[in-house]
Each structure stands twice: as structure tokens, then as C-alpha cells.
Design a protein around this motif. Structure first.
Motif, short mmCIF file in Angstrom:
data_model
loop_
_atom_site.label_atom_id
_atom_site.label_comp_id
_atom_site.label_asym_id
_atom_site.label_seq_id
_atom_site.Cartn_x
_atom_site.Cartn_y
_atom_site.Cartn_z
N ILE A 227 1.15 -4.85 21.89
CA ILE A 227 0.12 -4.58 20.90
C ILE A 227 0.40 -5.50 19.72
CG2 ILE A 227 -0.88 -2.87 19.33
CD1 ILE A 227 0.06 -0.71 21.30
N TYR A 228 -0.59 -6.30 19.35
CA TYR A 228 -0.48 -7.16 18.17
C TYR A 228 -1.48 -6.69 17.13
CZ TYR A 228 1.87 -10.54 21.28
OH TYR A 228 2.71 -11.16 22.17
N GLU A 229 -1.06 -6.71 15.88
CA GLU A 229 -1.96 -6.38 14.79
C GLU A 229 -1.62 -7.27 13.61
OE1 GLU A 229 -4.90 -5.66 13.76
OE2 GLU A 229 -4.78 -3.68 14.74
N GLY A 230 -2.63 -7.61 12.80
CA GLY A 230 -2.39 -8.47 11.66
C GLY A 230 -3.43 -8.29 10.59
N THR A 231 -3.04 -8.58 9.36
CA THR A 231 -3.97 -8.50 8.24
C THR A 231 -3.46 -9.37 7.09
OG1 THR A 231 -5.11 -7.01 6.70
CG2 THR A 231 -2.83 -6.48 7.23
N LEU A 232 -4.38 -9.79 6.24
CA LEU A 232 -4.03 -10.53 5.03
C LEU A 232 -4.05 -9.64 3.81
CD1 LEU A 232 -5.94 -13.64 6.13
CD2 LEU A 232 -3.76 -13.86 4.95
N ALA A 233 -4.28 -8.36 4.00
CA ALA A 233 -4.28 -7.41 2.90
C ALA A 233 -2.87 -7.26 2.33
CB ALA A 233 -4.81 -6.06 3.38
N PRO A 234 -2.71 -6.68 1.14
CA PRO A 234 -1.37 -6.49 0.56
C PRO A 234 -0.48 -5.65 1.48
CG PRO A 234 -3.08 -6.16 -1.11
CD PRO A 234 -3.78 -6.29 0.20
N TRP A 235 0.83 -5.73 1.23
CA TRP A 235 1.79 -5.05 2.09
C TRP A 235 1.56 -3.54 2.16
CZ3 TRP A 235 4.59 -6.56 5.95
CH2 TRP A 235 5.03 -7.87 6.02
N ASP A 236 1.11 -2.92 1.07
CA ASP A 236 0.85 -1.48 1.12
C ASP A 236 -0.19 -1.15 2.19
OD1 ASP A 236 2.64 -1.04 -0.88
OD2 ASP A 236 1.17 -0.74 -2.48
N ASP A 237 -1.26 -1.95 2.24
CA ASP A 237 -2.30 -1.74 3.24
C ASP A 237 -1.78 -2.09 4.63
OD1 ASP A 237 -4.74 -1.06 1.58
OD2 ASP A 237 -4.18 -2.95 0.67
N ALA A 238 -0.96 -3.14 4.71
CA ALA A 238 -0.43 -3.56 6.01
C ALA A 238 0.45 -2.47 6.62
CB ALA A 238 0.35 -4.86 5.86
N ILE A 239 1.30 -1.86 5.81
CA ILE A 239 2.18 -0.79 6.31
C ILE A 239 1.35 0.39 6.80
CG2 ILE A 239 3.91 0.91 5.65
CD1 ILE A 239 5.05 -1.86 6.08
N SER A 240 0.29 0.73 6.07
CA SER A 240 -0.59 1.82 6.50
C SER A 240 -1.27 1.48 7.81
CB SER A 240 -1.64 2.11 5.42
OG SER A 240 -1.04 2.55 4.21
N LEU A 241 -1.67 0.22 7.97
CA LEU A 241 -2.32 -0.22 9.21
C LEU A 241 -1.33 -0.13 10.39
CD1 LEU A 241 -4.56 -1.56 10.86
CD2 LEU A 241 -3.78 -3.77 9.99
N ILE A 242 -0.10 -0.56 10.17
CA ILE A 242 0.91 -0.49 11.23
C ILE A 242 1.18 0.96 11.63
CG2 ILE A 242 3.31 -0.99 11.80
CD1 ILE A 242 3.09 -3.39 9.83
N ASP A 262 12.91 -9.29 9.06
CA ASP A 262 13.90 -10.05 8.31
C ASP A 262 14.30 -9.23 7.08
OD1 ASP A 262 11.85 -10.30 6.47
OD2 ASP A 262 11.38 -12.38 6.99
N GLY A 263 14.91 -9.84 6.12
CA GLY A 263 15.41 -9.07 4.98
C GLY A 263 14.42 -8.88 3.86
N SER A 264 13.14 -9.17 4.07
CA SER A 264 12.15 -9.09 3.00
C SER A 264 12.04 -7.69 2.42
CB SER A 264 10.78 -9.54 3.54
OG SER A 264 9.77 -9.30 2.58
N ASP A 265 12.16 -7.59 1.10
CA ASP A 265 12.00 -6.30 0.43
C ASP A 265 10.58 -5.78 0.58
OD1 ASP A 265 14.64 -6.21 -0.40
OD2 ASP A 265 14.22 -7.21 -2.31
N ASN A 266 9.60 -6.69 0.69
CA ASN A 266 8.21 -6.26 0.86
C ASN A 266 8.03 -5.38 2.09
OD1 ASN A 266 7.14 -7.62 -1.38
ND2 ASN A 266 6.96 -9.53 -0.24
N ILE A 267 8.83 -5.64 3.11
CA ILE A 267 8.73 -4.86 4.35
C ILE A 267 9.54 -3.58 4.24
CG2 ILE A 267 9.18 -4.86 6.83
CD1 ILE A 267 8.82 -7.91 6.78
N TRP A 268 10.81 -3.70 3.87
CA TRP A 268 11.73 -2.56 3.97
C TRP A 268 11.50 -1.49 2.92
CZ3 TRP A 268 13.70 -1.95 8.40
CH2 TRP A 268 14.06 -3.04 9.18
N ARG A 269 10.89 -1.83 1.80
CA ARG A 269 10.71 -0.79 0.77
C ARG A 269 9.75 0.29 1.21
NH1 ARG A 269 7.53 -4.88 -3.23
NH2 ARG A 269 5.49 -4.86 -2.19
N ASP A 270 8.89 0.01 2.20
CA ASP A 270 7.91 0.99 2.65
C ASP A 270 8.16 1.49 4.06
OD1 ASP A 270 6.29 1.43 0.47
OD2 ASP A 270 4.96 -0.25 0.89
N ILE A 271 9.32 1.18 4.62
CA ILE A 271 9.58 1.58 6.00
C ILE A 271 9.64 3.11 6.14
CG2 ILE A 271 11.34 1.61 7.80
CD1 ILE A 271 9.57 -0.84 7.81
#
Length: 449
Positions: A227-242, A262-271
């Protein structure tokens, strides 16, 4: 021969079918009632329209047309002379019930969008479609692609049906990462002497997720589509989509869910919010930083250590620490980094930055536990997906995207590359029964934030 067959046989048969359907007053009346249930539309009588039904064949049909009702006493805004106004407010209910959009059959719409998503440009799509007997110009291809993609994105926003059994009871790996592409943002003010406005080309980050299942040895299970999913929306919206994507496909009942990035804080702060959104028991969730990214930081640290004088020494030192990491000696690796000598204050500060990277992610670097549980330690799947989905189409040299068009192409390529184009066709058929103006993704205004 195949081209001739499509044009002469398939087109002729579909032409006869359309005539037979329009001869059925029962179906015609049902399609009009169905349109009224979805939108406040009124009948405007029959109109002659030419539609493409496949094989390059155009068929002229006389079919009912419906458009939005204007409340009595509230006339619509007058149009300028020579202007048709904004389109998409009405529809042909019989054709809509059959899945026609943009005056083309569902087959033509699907083939056009799929071709445009797989080749390198809309111009190349025009050439490829011409080989199938479909003669279109670039603007027509763009219009069809936009209609198809909008239908799918709206379905995604409204919670399109998933498969609750797809991930249930399985070992699931989720890879999250970001790519790069360039927007085309028109500049405000007067146009140039050429009559064109200037534009800026800022870089933007498309967020991509890959979801797949693995066996007891951590290898991808054969025969199961990712399953692939993608968006250009901000990370908050992306995490909700995932989270929504995982939840709809049964991740709540997964045997084990591994989340890699990877180590990006944008990803891990909302995990943690992602895990809550899925609804899975946190004890069945494993979170880890991609091993190769950690090794890159160890390699960068090696260049700052003063007693490592040659590339060979630095490589051997990095390899030694990498092996310790795999065996679970994370604290020992960090201690080795802390004790390493540097030649200057600047190098010390840079090394401290690399050490801090490891300290902050120490609990996500327990690679021996992942191995023991039969899970991968890398996020190569999402790295590959970004190359195939984003880089080979959306990041071409000299290519700049309008935000809405970039989101559309990202959506279509995710479905095409995962072998899930049937989801696009299902969404298109549902959306065909509503006027185009009513099928507008809500995410578009968020794409420039």
C-alpha cells in the motif's frame, strides 16, 4: 489489428449500447432521479453531445442535461460577453450513471489517467494514447487527469472503503519518508512585457508511506500488494492520512506493527498520535530509526575524530561501531563517540551534534530486538518508493508543479505503482454521478503551508 478491432468493433458495439440505453425511459428517469438525490439539479431538456467510447471512436448522442437550480428571485451573476463562466455545475445524468466524465467513457478516462501517471509527461501521454487510437491534445489529457485524481482524493478524504483483512493478524512494516519536488507559484503584480507573470519555484516535500507485510524472517510476503500513500500537505495532515489508511486496512488487529523512518523530528514527534489513531495496542508496535541513516551519522562522526587519519581507518571504525549497534550495544557506541578526540572546538561541537542524534533516538536503535522478532532494520522500501513515485515523474529537471496538480499526480502514481488502480476506477465511478464542481478535494488549500 488490435487498434482496428478497438476502433471498429468495440466502438461500434458501445455506440449501439448507448442508443439502447437512451431508448429505455425507465433508466433515463431513474438516472435523473438519482442525480437530483445527490444535488439540487433541474432538467434543461435534451442536448446533443459527442462522447469518446474507446478505440478513438466518437459517438454523437442526444441525452438529458441537468444543471443547478437558481432560486426564484435570485438570478445568477451575469457573464461577461464571450465568457462561459466557471464550468462543472451540471451533468448529463444518463452518461453520469454509466461512469462518463469529461465526455469520455470510464475506460477512456481510466486509460488516460493511468498513462499520464506512468509516462514522463503529459506530452508523452498524448503520443502513447495516440497509439491506442485515442487522439487528444495536452489540455484534454490534463482535464481528464484532474477529474480522475480529484475523484480519488475526495474518496480518500471521505474514508474510501478499505480491506479490514489486508493487515489483520499479519506482521506489518510501515516506512515513512519525504521526497523533493518544485512548485510553480505565480508572482503577484503586473505581467511582464511578454504578457506572462513571473513565478517562484520553491522546493516542497512530498510525504510518502509504504505499508507491506513480512514473514517470520522479515522478508516481504510474496503475492501481496503493498500500500502506497502520499501527500504534499503538512506533516500533521500526513500523519492523520497514514493513520486512516492503516486503520481502514485492519492494522488495529495486526500481529505486530513496525514503524521505520529516518531521524526526522517531523515524523517522530507525531508517531504516538499515529499509533492512537490506528487503535492498536502499543505493546504490539515497534519503532525504529533506519539503520543506514544511523550509519551515515557514524560515518560523519568518524570524519571528526582526530586520531583517524585515513579513509581506511575511518571506514574500519565506522564498520566496527555498526556491528556493535546490530548486536544491541547502543550505549557502548555512544560512549565510544563521547570519548573520541577531536582536533578543534568546532569539530567537538559537530561531534556532539552527532552524539545527540544517537542519544535522542536510543530506544529506536535496538536493532538486535528487531532481528529477534523477525523484522527488518532498514527503510529501503520507502526509499525505493520515493524514487519510483516521486523522483522519476515529479522531480524531473526543469519540471515545476502547481500544488494541486502535484498532489493529483502523487495520488495517481501511488495507486499505479502499488498495483491498486482499481481503487481509482471505483472512486471515479462514484464521483461521475456528481457535477465536477462538487468533487473538489478539501486538502488543496493546505498544500502551500
Amino acid at each position: 489489428m488490435l487498434k482496428v478491432c478497438r476502433g471498429e468493433l468495440v466502438g461500434a458495439v458501445l455506440s449501439e449500447v448507448l442508443e439502447a440505453i437512451h431508448a429505455s425511459q425507465e433508466f433515463v428517469l431513474w438516472s435523473m432521479r438519482d442525480a437530483r438525490r445527490r444535488e439540487d439539479l433541474g432538467s434543461r431538456g435534451d442536448r446533443a453531445v459527442s462522447v469518446r467510447v474507446g478505440g478513438g471512436r466518437e459517438v454523437a448522442v442526444t441525452t438529458p442535461y441537468m444543471s443547478p437550480l437558481t432560486p426564484r428571485g435570485e438570478p445568477g451573476r451575469p457573464r461577461r460577453r464571450g465568457s462561459r463562466g466557471e464550468g462543472g455545475g451540471g451533468l448529463y445524468p444518463v452518461l453520469a450513471a454509466l461512469g462518463f466524465v469529461c465526455d469520455v467513457s470510464p475506460y477512456v478516462a481510466s486509460l488516460t489517467a493511468l498513462t499520464a501517471a506512468l509516462v514522463d509527461s503529459h506530452e508523452e501521454a498524448v503520443d502513447t494514447l495516440g497509439q491506442h487510437g485515442l487522439k487528444m491534445d495536452v489540455d484534454t489529457v490534463r482535464r481528464i487527469v484532474a477529474r480522475v485524481a480529484d475523484a480519488g482524493i475526495v474518496a480518500r478524504e471521505q474514508g474510501e472503503p478499505g480491506d479490514p483483512t489486508a493487515l489483520a493478524g499479519k506482521r506489518v512494516v510501515v516506512g515513512i519518508d519525504g521526497g523533493r519536488l518544485r512548485y510553480r507559484i505565480p508572482k503577484a503584480g503586473r505581467p511582464r512585457k511578454s504578457g506572462r507573470h513571473g513565478y517562484s519555484t520553491p522546493w516542497r516535500e512530498p510525504k510518502v508511506v509504504t505499508i507491506y507485510t513480512v514473514d517470520e524472517e522479515g522478508k516481504m510476503r510474496p503475492g501481496e500488494k503493498p500500500i502506497y500513500e502520499g501527500t504534499l500537505a503538512p506533516w500533521d495532515d500526513a500523519i492523520s492520512l497514514i493513520a486512516s489508511t492503516l486503520e481502514r486496512n485492519g492494522a488495529k488487529d495486526a500481529e505486530l506493527l513496525a514503524i521505520a523512518a529516518d531521524g526526522s523530528d517531523n515524523i517522530w514527534r507525531d508517531i504516538d498520535r499515529l499509533v492512537v489513531g490506528i487503535g492498536i495496542d502499543p505493546s504490539r508496535v515497534a519503532k525504529f530509526v533506519d539503520f543506514c541513516h544511523v550509519v551515515e551519522h557514524l560515518s560523519a562522526a568518524a570524519k571528526l575524530v582526530s586520531n583517524l587519519e585515513t579513509d581506511q581507518q575511518r571506514q574500519q571504525w565506522t564498520t566496527k561501531l555498526s556491528k556493535r549497534l546490530k548486536k544491541g550495544h547502543v550505549e557502548e557506541v555512544i560512549h565510544t563517540l563521547e570519548a573520541a578526540p577531536t582536533a578543534s572546538k568546532k569539530d567537538r561541537e559537530a561531534l556532539e551534534s552527532e552524539i545527540e542524534y544517537c542519544r535522542k533516538r536510543i530506544d529506536m536503535m535496538r536493532y538486535h530486538y528487531l532481528k529477534q522478532r523477525g523484522l527488518p532494520i532498514g527503510s529501503g522500501a520507502v526509499e525505493s518508493a520515493i524514487r519510483r513515485i516521486v523522483n522519476l515523474r515529479l522531480k524531473n529537471p526543469g519540471t515545476f508543479w502547481r500544488p494541486d496538480n502535484a498532489e493529483r499526480m502523487l495520488y495517481l502514481r501511488c495507486r499505479a505503482k502499488a498495483g491498486r488502480w482499481a481503487e481509482v476506477e471505483a472512486a471515479l465511478y462514484r464521483a461521475a454521478r456528481r457535477p465536477a464542481r462538487s468533487v473538489v478535494p478539501e486538502i488543496f488549500p493546505r498544500l502551500t503551508e
